[in-house]
Structures are given as C-alpha cells and as structure tokens.
Scaffold this motif. Structure first.
Motif, PDB file in Angstrom:
ATOM      1  N   ASP A  31      76.830 -48.691   6.430  1.00 43.37           N
ATOM      2  CA  ASP A  31      75.844 -48.826   7.507  1.00 43.37           C
ATOM      3  C   ASP A  31      75.438 -47.459   8.067  1.00 43.37           C
ATOM      4  OD1 ASP A  31      78.022 -48.038   9.054  1.00 43.37           O
ATOM      5  OD2 ASP A  31      78.324 -50.020   9.956  1.00 43.37           O
ATOM      6  N   ASP A  32      74.454 -47.492   8.962  1.00 42.12           N
ATOM      7  CA  ASP A  32      73.917 -46.249   9.540  1.00 42.12           C
ATOM      8  C   ASP A  32      75.005 -45.454  10.256  1.00 42.12           C
ATOM      9  OD1 ASP A  32      71.460 -47.075   8.606  1.00 42.12           O
ATOM     10  OD2 ASP A  32      70.650 -47.590  10.570  1.00 42.12           O
ATOM     11  N   ASP A  33      75.893 -46.139  10.963  1.00 44.86           N
ATOM     12  CA  ASP A  33      76.948 -45.467  11.715  1.00 44.86           C
ATOM     13  C   ASP A  33      77.845 -44.666  10.773  1.00 44.86           C
ATOM     14  OD1 ASP A  33      78.616 -44.991  14.113  1.00 44.86           O
ATOM     15  OD2 ASP A  33      80.068 -46.204  13.009  1.00 44.86           O
ATOM     16  N   PHE A  34      78.249 -45.284   9.678  1.00 44.11           N
ATOM     17  CA  PHE A  34      79.098 -44.577   8.713  1.00 44.11           C
ATOM     18  C   PHE A  34      78.335 -43.416   8.091  1.00 44.11           C
ATOM     19  CE2 PHE A  34      81.125 -43.593   4.735  1.00 44.11           C
ATOM     20  CZ  PHE A  34      82.476 -43.655   5.045  1.00 44.11           C
ATOM     21  N   ALA A  35      77.070 -43.665   7.745  1.00 45.50           N
ATOM     22  CA  ALA A  35      76.240 -42.619   7.122  1.00 45.50           C
ATOM     23  C   ALA A  35      76.171 -41.392   8.032  1.00 45.50           C
ATOM     24  CB  ALA A  35      74.839 -43.156   6.841  1.00 45.50           C
ATOM     25  N   ARG A  36      75.968 -41.614   9.337  1.00 37.68           N
ATOM     26  CA  ARG A  36      75.887 -40.481  10.280  1.00 37.68           C
ATOM     27  C   ARG A  36      77.242 -39.783  10.415  1.00 37.68           C
ATOM     28  NH1 ARG A  36      71.645 -43.743  12.690  1.00 37.68           N
ATOM     29  NH2 ARG A  36      73.152 -45.011  13.817  1.00 37.68           N
TER      30      ARG A  36
END
Length: 147
Positions: free
Chosen positions: A82-87
């Motif tokens: 997800d976006d959180d992990f990607a960031r």
C-alpha cells in the motif's frame, strides 16, 4: 549481546548510488521499510528474515554503516503493497504505483537476472518479502571523529 561484527549483513540493491541513497535514507530516518523478491531468497537458499532480527547494513565499500532491527516481516503479493508502505521505503515514492514501477524495474534488472540465471516474471501476484525496521544504532566504529 553480541558484538556488531557478529551480525548478519544486509546489502541494499547493488553497490553504487542506489545503495548509497538507501543507506543515507536509513540514517536520516526516512527509510523504515525494505522489500526483497522472495525468489532471490529461495534461489540463494537463504532463510527469510524474522521480526526481532538485527542486521548490519553495509555501504557501497562493504563497511557497516548502520544496524537495524526488523519489526515486521511479511510475504505478500506485490499488489498488496500500500501507499503507506511505499512511502516508508524512503525513496521518495508518492504512492504504491511509483513503488511498484521502481521495484519491477529493479527485479528485472541485469544484476538480478544474472543472479537468478533468468529474468523473473514480475506481476500482481509476485511474492515479495516486505520488511519494516527501526535503526538499532549507527555503526559508531566508522564514525568520522567527534560530531
């Protein structure tokens, strides 16, 4: 507690600018997650890392730059990132789509293909080892004198 020299080592990407940026991002606190291709672990016959394990992260010269402790290790399909992990990967990805593009490119790179003996087939269901970590301590032995 064992001396840091006894820790297993972790190398980000390949030596050079990409690894240097990754190490710098860990030291600055921007990078708190990393991802490995499950197929690489299997090919190398390496056990998957587990939460609580500590690693000495090497710089491009092969020196210990920082010690990290894994907080969470999950084997998931690429589409689950997800976006959180990607960031949290600390590479400036705005979202999971940017993360995905960069990781697909890396996993299909010449270095990875040479290691595996073929270019991996990367898609939604490709399994990756998603790891979250914290800095355990900077490798003070390599610090350049007083700060």
């Amino acid at each position: 507690m064992g001396h840091d020299d006894d820790l297993p080592t972790l190398e980000l990407a390949f030596p050079g600018p990409e690894r240097d940026r990754g190490v710098a991002a860990i030291l600055s606190g921007e990078k708190t997650a990393l991802t490995g291709l499950l197929e690489i672990y299997e090919h190398a016959r390496e056990a998957l890392p587990t939460a609580g394990q500590r690693f000495s992260v090497l710089d491009s010269a092969g020196r210990a730059a920082v010690t990290i402790e894994l907080l969470e290790v999950r084997v998931v399909a690429m589409k689950e990132i997800d976006d959180d992990f990607a960031r949290a990967e600390g590479r400036g990805y705005a979202d999971a789509a940017q993360w995905r593009t960069a990781h697909e490119e890396f996993f299909r790179s010449e270095g990875v293909s040479d290691f595996l003996g073929h270019t991996p087939d990367i898609g939604d269901d490709t399994l990756v080892v998603a790891q979250r970590f914290r800095v355990s301590d900077a490798a003070t032995a390599n610090a350049a004198g007083p700060q």
